[in-house]
Design a protein around this motif. Structure first.
Motif, PDB file in Angstrom:
ATOM      1  N   GLY A 211       7.570  -1.080  -7.736  1.00 16.89           N
ATOM      2  CA  GLY A 211       7.254   0.054  -8.603  1.00 16.89           C
ATOM      3  C   GLY A 211       5.768   0.357  -8.606  1.00 16.89           C
ATOM      4  O   GLY A 211       5.352   1.523  -8.616  1.00 16.89           O
ATOM      5  N   THR A 212       4.951  -0.697  -8.582  1.00 23.51           N
ATOM      6  CA  THR A 212       3.497  -0.520  -8.566  1.00 23.51           C
ATOM      7  C   THR A 212       3.032   0.137  -7.270  1.00 23.51           C
ATOM      8  O   THR A 212       2.138   0.993  -7.282  1.00 23.51           O
ATOM      9  CB  THR A 212       2.804  -1.878  -8.757  1.00 23.51           C
ATOM     10  OG1 THR A 212       3.149  -2.402 -10.046  1.00 23.51           O
ATOM     11  CG2 THR A 212       1.296  -1.749  -8.662  1.00 23.51           C
ATOM     12  N   TYR A 215       3.803   3.724  -7.510  1.00 22.49           N
ATOM     13  CA  TYR A 215       2.937   4.309  -8.544  1.00 22.49           C
ATOM     14  C   TYR A 215       1.558   4.616  -7.971  1.00 22.49           C
ATOM     15  O   TYR A 215       1.002   5.687  -8.204  1.00 22.49           O
ATOM     16  CB  TYR A 215       2.835   3.322  -9.709  1.00 22.49           C
ATOM     17  CG  TYR A 215       2.016   3.803 -10.885  1.00 22.49           C
ATOM     18  CD1 TYR A 215       2.622   4.459 -11.952  1.00 22.49           C
ATOM     19  CD2 TYR A 215       0.641   3.591 -10.941  1.00 22.49           C
ATOM     20  CE1 TYR A 215       1.875   4.887 -13.043  1.00 22.49           C
ATOM     21  CE2 TYR A 215      -0.112   4.018 -12.020  1.00 22.49           C
ATOM     22  CZ  TYR A 215       0.510   4.660 -13.069  1.00 22.49           C
ATOM     23  OH  TYR A 215      -0.233   5.086 -14.147  1.00 22.49           O
ATOM     24  N   GLN A 216       1.012   3.664  -7.218  1.00 24.27           N
ATOM     25  CA  GLN A 216      -0.327   3.858  -6.654  1.00 24.27           C
ATOM     26  C   GLN A 216      -0.360   4.971  -5.615  1.00 24.27           C
ATOM     27  O   GLN A 216      -1.419   5.535  -5.351  1.00 24.27           O
ATOM     28  CB  GLN A 216      -0.824   2.543  -6.052  1.00 24.27           C
ATOM     29  CG  GLN A 216      -1.149   1.493  -7.109  1.00 24.27           C
ATOM     30  CD  GLN A 216      -1.431   0.123  -6.528  1.00 24.27           C
ATOM     31  OE1 GLN A 216      -1.146  -0.136  -5.354  1.00 24.27           O
ATOM     32  NE2 GLN A 216      -1.983  -0.760  -7.333  1.00 24.27           N
ATOM     33  N   SER A 218       1.330   7.703  -6.154  1.00 23.10           N
ATOM     34  CA  SER A 218       1.722   8.863  -6.973  1.00 23.10           C
ATOM     35  C   SER A 218       3.155   9.310  -6.705  1.00 23.10           C
ATOM     36  O   SER A 218       3.505  10.474  -6.928  1.00 23.10           O
ATOM     37  CB  SER A 218       0.756  10.046  -6.746  1.00 23.10           C
ATOM     38  OG  SER A 218      -0.543   9.698  -7.136  1.00 23.10           O
ATOM     39  N   PHE A 220       5.981   8.963  -8.420  1.00 25.54           N
ATOM     40  CA  PHE A 220       6.328   8.476  -9.749  1.00 25.54           C
ATOM     41  C   PHE A 220       7.839   8.335  -9.966  1.00 25.54           C
ATOM     42  O   PHE A 220       8.275   7.433 -10.677  1.00 25.54           O
ATOM     43  CB  PHE A 220       5.698   9.380 -10.808  1.00 25.54           C
ATOM     44  CG  PHE A 220       4.197   9.351 -10.790  1.00 25.54           C
ATOM     45  CD1 PHE A 220       3.517   8.191 -11.075  1.00 25.54           C
ATOM     46  CD2 PHE A 220       3.457  10.480 -10.449  1.00 25.54           C
ATOM     47  CE1 PHE A 220       2.123   8.144 -11.044  1.00 25.54           C
ATOM     48  CE2 PHE A 220       2.083  10.451 -10.414  1.00 25.54           C
ATOM     49  CZ  PHE A 220       1.410   9.278 -10.712  1.00 25.54           C
ATOM     50  N   SER A 223       8.791   5.174  -8.357  1.00 26.95           N
ATOM     51  CA  SER A 223       8.230   4.079  -9.150  1.00 26.95           C
ATOM     52  C   SER A 223       9.086   3.789 -10.375  1.00 26.95           C
ATOM     53  O   SER A 223       9.352   2.627 -10.711  1.00 26.95           O
ATOM     54  CB  SER A 223       6.800   4.436  -9.574  1.00 26.95           C
ATOM     55  OG  SER A 223       6.263   3.455 -10.431  1.00 26.95           O
ATOM     56  N   LEU A 224       9.554   4.837 -11.044  1.00 24.35           N
ATOM     57  CA  LEU A 224      10.321   4.662 -12.282  1.00 24.35           C
ATOM     58  C   LEU A 224      11.651   3.949 -12.047  1.00 24.35           C
ATOM     59  O   LEU A 224      12.122   3.217 -12.930  1.00 24.35           O
ATOM     60  CB  LEU A 224      10.570   6.025 -12.934  1.00 24.35           C
ATOM     61  CG  LEU A 224       9.375   6.618 -13.678  1.00 24.35           C
ATOM     62  CD1 LEU A 224       9.629   8.075 -14.038  1.00 24.35           C
ATOM     63  CD2 LEU A 224       9.080   5.808 -14.942  1.00 24.35           C
ATOM     64  N   LEU A 227      10.406   0.305 -12.254  1.00 20.01           N
ATOM     65  CA  LEU A 227       9.749  -0.088 -13.505  1.00 20.01           C
ATOM     66  C   LEU A 227      10.719  -0.072 -14.675  1.00 20.01           C
ATOM     67  O   LEU A 227      10.703  -0.980 -15.518  1.00 20.01           O
ATOM     68  CB  LEU A 227       8.561   0.842 -13.784  1.00 20.01           C
ATOM     69  CG  LEU A 227       7.405   0.791 -12.780  1.00 20.01           C
ATOM     70  CD1 LEU A 227       6.339   1.820 -13.147  1.00 20.01           C
ATOM     71  CD2 LEU A 227       6.789  -0.606 -12.717  1.00 20.01           C
ATOM     72  N   LYS A 246       2.516   1.720 -17.059  1.00 22.90           N
ATOM     73  CA  LYS A 246       2.788   2.522 -15.867  1.00 22.90           C
ATOM     74  C   LYS A 246       4.053   3.366 -16.052  1.00 22.90           C
ATOM     75  O   LYS A 246       4.104   4.536 -15.659  1.00 22.90           O
ATOM     76  CB  LYS A 246       2.939   1.613 -14.645  1.00 22.90           C
ATOM     77  CG  LYS A 246       1.617   1.103 -14.077  1.00 22.90           C
ATOM     78  CD  LYS A 246       1.850   0.311 -12.805  1.00 22.90           C
ATOM     79  CE  LYS A 246       0.553   0.056 -12.041  1.00 22.90           C
ATOM     80  NZ  LYS A 246      -0.408  -0.778 -12.758  1.00 22.90           N
ATOM     81  N   ALA A 247       5.090   2.776 -16.661  1.00 19.37           N
ATOM     82  CA  ALA A 247       6.335   3.522 -16.864  1.00 19.37           C
ATOM     83  C   ALA A 247       6.118   4.692 -17.812  1.00 19.37           C
ATOM     84  O   ALA A 247       6.609   5.803 -17.574  1.00 19.37           O
ATOM     85  CB  ALA A 247       7.420   2.592 -17.401  1.00 19.37           C
ATOM     86  N   ALA A 250       4.216   7.404 -15.925  1.00 22.07           N
ATOM     87  CA  ALA A 250       5.046   8.046 -14.913  1.00 22.07           C
ATOM     88  C   ALA A 250       6.091   8.957 -15.543  1.00 22.07           C
ATOM     89  O   ALA A 250       6.380  10.047 -15.034  1.00 22.07           O
ATOM     90  CB  ALA A 250       5.722   6.981 -14.043  1.00 22.07           C
TER      91      ALA A 250
END
Length: 645
Positions: A211-212, A215-216, A218, A220, A223-224, A227, A246-247, A250
């Protein structure tokens, strides 16, 4: 003090750019250096040997924990320190480290704050984490995880007690954009994590890591997926604070605002006092236009201060960044006095924080009272940076503030070219006619290829009404590939030319600094052709526009929106507020009537309602000779309406 009973363990590959800096930071602390090399082809091994390291070749099996543990197996000292080549101990005191190593036999390891810089290298942009990198040389303490490996779990299993935090810091440079691109870390990490997840699909640490990574980048939504799954599992782990943050972010970015606030509240319930979540809660309230609540949450973050080391955090949260955001929120509530206090507090905590510099300066320019800001500059403990100096020069020239130019003229390292140019602008720009052009033309012989002189020579020629001179200067602009070339074509009426907003705004500021009022209004109307502007006018530009003579403001108002026929487009609120400000300055009753009529279209907007009240108050003063005072100033209302948080 002799070296400590401490072994440095590292794994490296092609780290000739960083290794020496890392080893320099601990060479006087450690008595043994073990470096596992996974296949370097540069000078890495030579550098390691020069520092007395024992280098062992390692076969790389796509498993960071495995590689690290092989270096731990070679350590002979009682304690182990683990660093990466792109890290460095941040001025560790040998006495402090020595006391940690002999303090309590029940302690098997320490968390150490990791300061990770990101983006282009800038000491202001970083985030923090806590890593267990200092621990006893014990066979049960080993790293776990093919990627984002950690030794904390094995330390906890060994001691069955919380891991204390060491009063030390490690600086990490691996998230700088140059490093990410050089090593292609994102692709490598994705491959390792996805391979590990195929073997252990429900591992929360791996899902957090994946997920990270998204996220990095973008990404999202991707990522979600991971996360939110970790939040559902809710493992008892130190990285959960970062998962919630982060969650929540996002979710907000992807338009799931209510769920974002729900996750934020969940995170605060399990991580009370987590500064970054407190601040984010304030941002969510500001997004809902609940500015009083937003400010309260910001104050909670400021009271908490710098985040507890056990939480992941970002630079300025709880300190200067939080006060800057608080200042913007106060401006949205038209509480400019409180906003100024927050901006100054942010600058007290971090004199180099550029967003606070910009807002403090622009707010003071709109208030026509820059005394406090000037006093701040005079009492600074360090010289004004080049970036700050550029901001001050541009703002002062835009607004036509001679008092600010006096302050700037006293600054060291201003440069001879800039000194001459500023003095010339101060002396001749306010004068009508061709005096500015004549003086710039004389001086330009000293700097014939300087882009600044050519640009201002071109602008001053337009101001003087000398088209031949403007055409000659435009030819020079072409030789330096200036973005102003299409502006010349636009002003010359050469076809149906539409200027990109950044180019039009740059040109507007140049003409404003030269007080070329005829061209200013052409460019201003061009900027407002579309109903919404991607970037509101800088406050220094608004201050400069409002400093124009009354007859100029009257002409602009009358040219902007005749009473009939009806306008062919719907002006934006920013545009209406700006021209309403012009009308108030030049006492144009007809334009106030037009503004009131147009503001009806924004009846649900509190700033439009406030502007209507100001217009009605002004009309009452004019028509009935009433001594009515209004506590709202339209320029500050205009800034508040367009300010983004």
């Amino acid at each position: 003090m002799p070296p400590l009973d401490l072994t440095l363990c590292m794994i490296v590959k092609n780290e000739e750019e960083h290794l020496a800096k890392c080893l320099d930071s601990v060479r006087d602390l450690v008595s043994e250096i073990i470096i596992g090399d996974t296949g370097s082809t540069d000078q890495t091994m030579d550098i390691a040997l020069a520092y007395g390291a024992r280098v062992i070749p390692l076969k790389w099996n796509d498993d960071f924990a495995e590689a690290r543990n092989k270096t731990l197996d070679q350590a002979t000292r009682s304690w182990i320190l683990v660093l990466d080549a792109d890290e460095a101990a941040d001025m560790w005191d040998a006495d402090v480290v020595s006391k940690l190593l002999v303090s309590d036999e029940r302690i098997a390891g320490y968390f150490v704050p990791l300061i990770s810089f990101y983006g282009d290298f800038n000491e202001e942009d970083y985030f923090t984490d806590a890593v267990c990198r200092l621990f006893r040389n014990h066979p049960q303490i080993r790293f776990k995880g093919a990627i984002h490996e950690n030794a904390a779990d094995s330390v906890l299993e060994l001691t069955r007690r919380p891991i204390p935090y060491a009063p030390l810091q490690i600086k990490h440079y691996g998230y700088l954009q140059s490093e990410i691109e050089r090593k292609n870390k994102h692709r490598r990490n994705l491959e390792l994590i996805e391979s590990s997840l195929n073997k252990d699909p429900f591992n929360p640490q791996l899902r957090y890591a994946l997920g990270t990574e998204f996220y990095q980048e973008s990404k999202f939504n991707e990522s979600l997926r991971h996360l939110m799954a970790v939040i559902e599992q809710n493992p008892a782990s130190g990285y959960m604070s970062d998962v919630f943050l982060k969650a929540a972010f996002a979710l907000n970015v992807t338009g799931q605002c209510e769920l974002s606030e729900y996750v934020t509240d969940m995170g605060l319930a399990s991580h009370p006092g987590f500064t970054d979540l407190l601040e984010f809660k304030g941002l969510l309230k500001a997004q809902k236009k609940d500015f009083e609540q937003a400010h309260e949450w910001m104050m909670k973050a400021a009271e908490q201060g710098k985040a507890d080391p056990r939480y992941s955090s970002s630079s300025g949260c709880g300190t200067y960044r939080t006060h800057w955001l608080s200042g913007r929120i106060c401006e949205k509530m038209l509480q400019t006095g409180r906003a100024a206090v927050h901006y100054m507090h942010a600058l007290y905590l971090n004199p180099d924080y550029h967003p606070a510099w910009a807002d403090a300066l622009h707010l003071s320019l709109l208030e026509q009272n820059s005394g406090h800001f000037k006093e701040w500059i005079h009492t600074l403990q360090k010289p004004v940076s080049k970036k700050q100096q550029n901001l001050l020069v541009s703002a002062a020239l835009n607004a036509g503030r001679e008092d600010w130019l006096d302050v700037i003229a006293e600054m060291p390292d201003l440069g001879k070219t800039r000194q001459v140019w500023i003095e010339m602008m101060r002396q001749y720009a306010p004068q009508p006619g061709n005096s500015l052009y004549s003086e710039l033309l004389k001086a330009s012989a000293r700097w014939p290829d300087d882009a600044i002189w050519i640009s201002y020579l071109w602008v001053s020629a337009w101001k003087a009404g000398d088209r031949e001179a403007a055409d000659r200067a435009a030819e020079q602009l072409k030789t330096i590939h200036s973005p102003l070339v299409p502006v010349h074509a636009f002003l010359s009426g050469q076809g149906n030319i539409s200027l990109p907003e950044p180019v039009a705004l740059t040109a507007l500021q140049l003409f404003l600094q030269c007080r070329a009022y005829a061209q200013i209004h052409q460019l201003l109307k061009e900027l407002y052709k579309q109903t919404s502007s991607a970037h509101p006018l800088p406050s220094s530009v608004i201050a400069g526009l409002l400093s124009a003579p009354a007859y100029v403001l009257t002409k602009w108002c009358l040219d902007w929106l005749p009473a009939s026929p009806p306008p062919q487009r719907s002006p934006s609120l920013e545009e209406i507020l700006l021209y309403t400000s012009f009308a108030l300055r030049c006492s144009s009753s007809s334009c106030l009537d037009d503004a009131l009529r147009l503001l009806v279209d924004y009846a649900d907007n509190p700033y439009a309602l406030a502007a209507s009240a100001v217009c009605l108050t002004e009309k009452a003063k004019h028509r009935h000779s009433m001594s009515v005072m209004s506590g709202i100033q339209l320029p500050k209302l205009l800034r508040a309406a367009t300010l983004r948080i």
